[in-house]
Design a protein around this motif. Structure first.
Motif, PDB file in Angstrom:
ATOM      1  N   GLN A   1      33.343 -36.668  -2.900  1.00 15.86           N
ATOM      2  CA  GLN A   1      33.821 -37.581  -4.040  1.00 15.86           C
ATOM      3  C   GLN A   1      33.237 -37.200  -5.403  1.00 15.86           C
ATOM      4  N   GLU A   2      31.710 -36.912  -5.610  1.00 17.21           N
ATOM      5  CA  GLU A   2      31.064 -36.736  -6.825  1.00 17.21           C
ATOM      6  C   GLU A   2      31.681 -35.517  -7.262  1.00 17.21           C
ATOM      7  N   LEU A   3      32.056 -34.552  -6.539  1.00 18.72           N
ATOM      8  CA  LEU A   3      32.713 -33.292  -7.026  1.00 18.72           C
ATOM      9  C   LEU A   3      34.084 -33.395  -7.769  1.00 18.72           C
ATOM     10  N   ARG A   4      34.883 -34.077  -7.014  1.00 20.22           N
ATOM     11  CA  ARG A   4      36.028 -34.452  -7.528  1.00 20.22           C
ATOM     12  C   ARG A   4      36.072 -35.346  -8.721  1.00 20.22           C
ATOM     13  N   THR A   5      35.115 -36.003  -9.017  1.00 18.33           N
ATOM     14  CA  THR A   5      34.963 -36.624 -10.451  1.00 18.33           C
ATOM     15  C   THR A   5      34.627 -35.895 -11.342  1.00 18.33           C
ATOM     16  N   TRP A   6      33.655 -34.727 -11.022  1.00 14.96           N
ATOM     17  CA  TRP A   6      33.031 -33.854 -11.988  1.00 14.96           C
ATOM     18  C   TRP A   6      34.058 -33.000 -12.097  1.00 14.96           C
TER      19      TRP A   6
ATOM     20  N   LYS B   1      30.601 -37.999   0.664  1.00 18.75           N
ATOM     21  CA  LYS B   1      29.946 -38.394  -0.619  1.00 18.75           C
ATOM     22  C   LYS B   1      29.896 -37.178  -1.518  1.00 18.75           C
ATOM     23  N   VAL B   2      29.625 -36.006  -1.235  1.00 19.05           N
ATOM     24  CA  VAL B   2      29.390 -34.954  -2.282  1.00 19.05           C
ATOM     25  C   VAL B   2      30.883 -34.533  -2.815  1.00 19.05           C
TER      26      VAL B   2
ATOM     27  N   ARG C   1      29.363 -25.380  -7.070  1.00 14.72           N
ATOM     28  CA  ARG C   1      29.391 -25.527  -8.654  1.00 14.72           C
ATOM     29  C   ARG C   1      29.177 -24.037  -9.079  1.00 14.72           C
TER      30      ARG C   1
ATOM     31  N   GLY D   1      27.156 -28.866  -2.238  1.00 14.24           N
ATOM     32  CA  GLY D   1      27.656 -29.183  -3.657  1.00 14.24           C
ATOM     33  C   GLY D   1      27.407 -28.141  -4.788  1.00 14.24           C
TER      34      GLY D   1
END
Length: 353
Positions: free
Chosen positions: A169-174, A166-167, A140, A136
């Motif tokens: 999902q986090e990166l999509r939101t970010w 999980k990563v 970035r 992730g």
């Protein structure tokens, strides 16, 4: 910066990758190119970026025709699925690379890179190497590098495909939040409908080198334009049958269908999403008698498989935990299943009831 794709076609030998594709990407929007492997979405993205050239058609950035311009002259930021970072360079130098190539002053490079490392939440990691970062974090860095040269637009090819769930999902939101802060016209390729629907302002569904449908995520999901779009967007229960004289007969279901009143029968296919089926303990109009064969928890719903022995079919039904508790559902229970919405597609025309 808007993007206008006009009548693009592209072949690789005998394989037709794109067939007369036209598309409008609004300025400052986040657009998803969604489709299965081989649908042409990555080819389209690479032609927009200048990494590939089209056999026919043109590309306009706002009102500028950039069809014959090189990738560098188009001033786009491109992010690949597998990061493509320079392993021998630190995080700082990876992000600074494009600016160094353009001979930017050192103080400008330092200021811009530090600003981006803060933006992508990698402060303090500038002197690390890519091998010392998580997947992730590496992605970035790749995004920061693409943004460092202040591109007119950002193009992403399956940017989260190599990461775990999980990563991702986090990166999509970010990334969605980052887009809202920076207002850079962004186009990304994905085969993951959840990713497209969660992130995008506009979804472009592609199949076999052409565009099946373009619209907001809600419009595409609620009103699929073709049977391909309906089938591609998640699990569906499929019934083959015919329409005739105001009725649709789809295997076990017989329903009123006012859109076709002709006596001559026509072949048709009906699609019912799992959440559009209801389970009950008593029969109702157009309900089917079945036996529960499987109950699996899946987040906010239970995935229930119901065998309808009379017609030799198994139906997939999504049931809320509250509804399942009300019905006290158990394996081998006898239940009745009926549809709340059925979408019917015929070879020459598509209708929804």
């Amino acid at each position: 910066m808007s993007i206008s794709v006009q009548n693009l076609s592209k072949r690789f030998g005998d394989f037709v990758a794109l067939k007369n594709v036209s598309l409008e990407v609004p300025s400052d929007s986040l657009t998803a190119l969604l489709g299965p492997s081989g649908s042409g979405k990555t080819t389209l993205l690479r032609i927009i970026s200048g990494l590939e050239s089209a056999d026919e058609g043109s590309i306009l950035f706002k009102d500028e025709d950039v069809t014959t311009r090189s990738a560098r002259d188009r001033e786009v930021g491109f992010v690949f699925q597998h990061y493509a970072l320079f392993r021998h360079m630190t995080v700082f130098e990876n992000v600074a690379f494009g600016m160094r190539v353009r001979n930017a002053p050192n103080n400008e490079v330092r200021e811009r890179v530090n600003e981006l490392l803060h933006l992508v939440r990698l402060e303090g990691l500038g002197q690390r190497y890519p091998s010392e970062l998580s997947g992730g974090q590496r992605q970035r860095v790749a995004l920061a590098r693409a943004l460092a040269v202040k591109p007119r637009m950002l193009l992403l090819d399956e940017p989260f495909g190599a990461l775990d769930a999980k990563v991702r999902q986090e990166l999509r939101t970010w990334l969605r939040k980052l887009h809202e802060e920076m207002h850079v016209t962004t186009v990304f390729v994905t085969h993951d409908q959840e990713e497209a629907f969660e992130m995008a302002d506009q979804v472009v569904v592609m199949s076999q080198g052409h565009i099946e449908q373009t619209g907001t995520p809600q419009a595409v999901f609620d009103n699929p334009a073709t049977s391909f779009v309906m089938d591609f967007l998640g699990n569906v229960n499929v019934f083959h049958g015919r329409v005739q004289s105001g009725r649709v007969q789809m295997g076990p279901f017989s329903l009123q269908y006012d859109e076709y009143q002709h006596e001559e029968p026509r072949n048709a296919t009906a699609y019912v999403r799992p959440h559009e089926l209801d389970i009950d303990r008593s029969p109702s109009q157009a309900s089917l008698l079945g036996k529960i064969k499987q109950i699996n928890p899946a987040g906010s719903v239970l995935k229930v498989r119901v065998a309808v022995e009379e017609f030799g079919v198994e139906l997939n039904v999504d049931v809320t935990h509250y509804r399942a508790k009300q019905l006290e559902l158990k394996l081998n229970d006898i239940v009745y299943v009926h549809p709340r919405s059925v979408r019917v597609f015929m070879p020459e025309a598509d209708y929804v009831i």
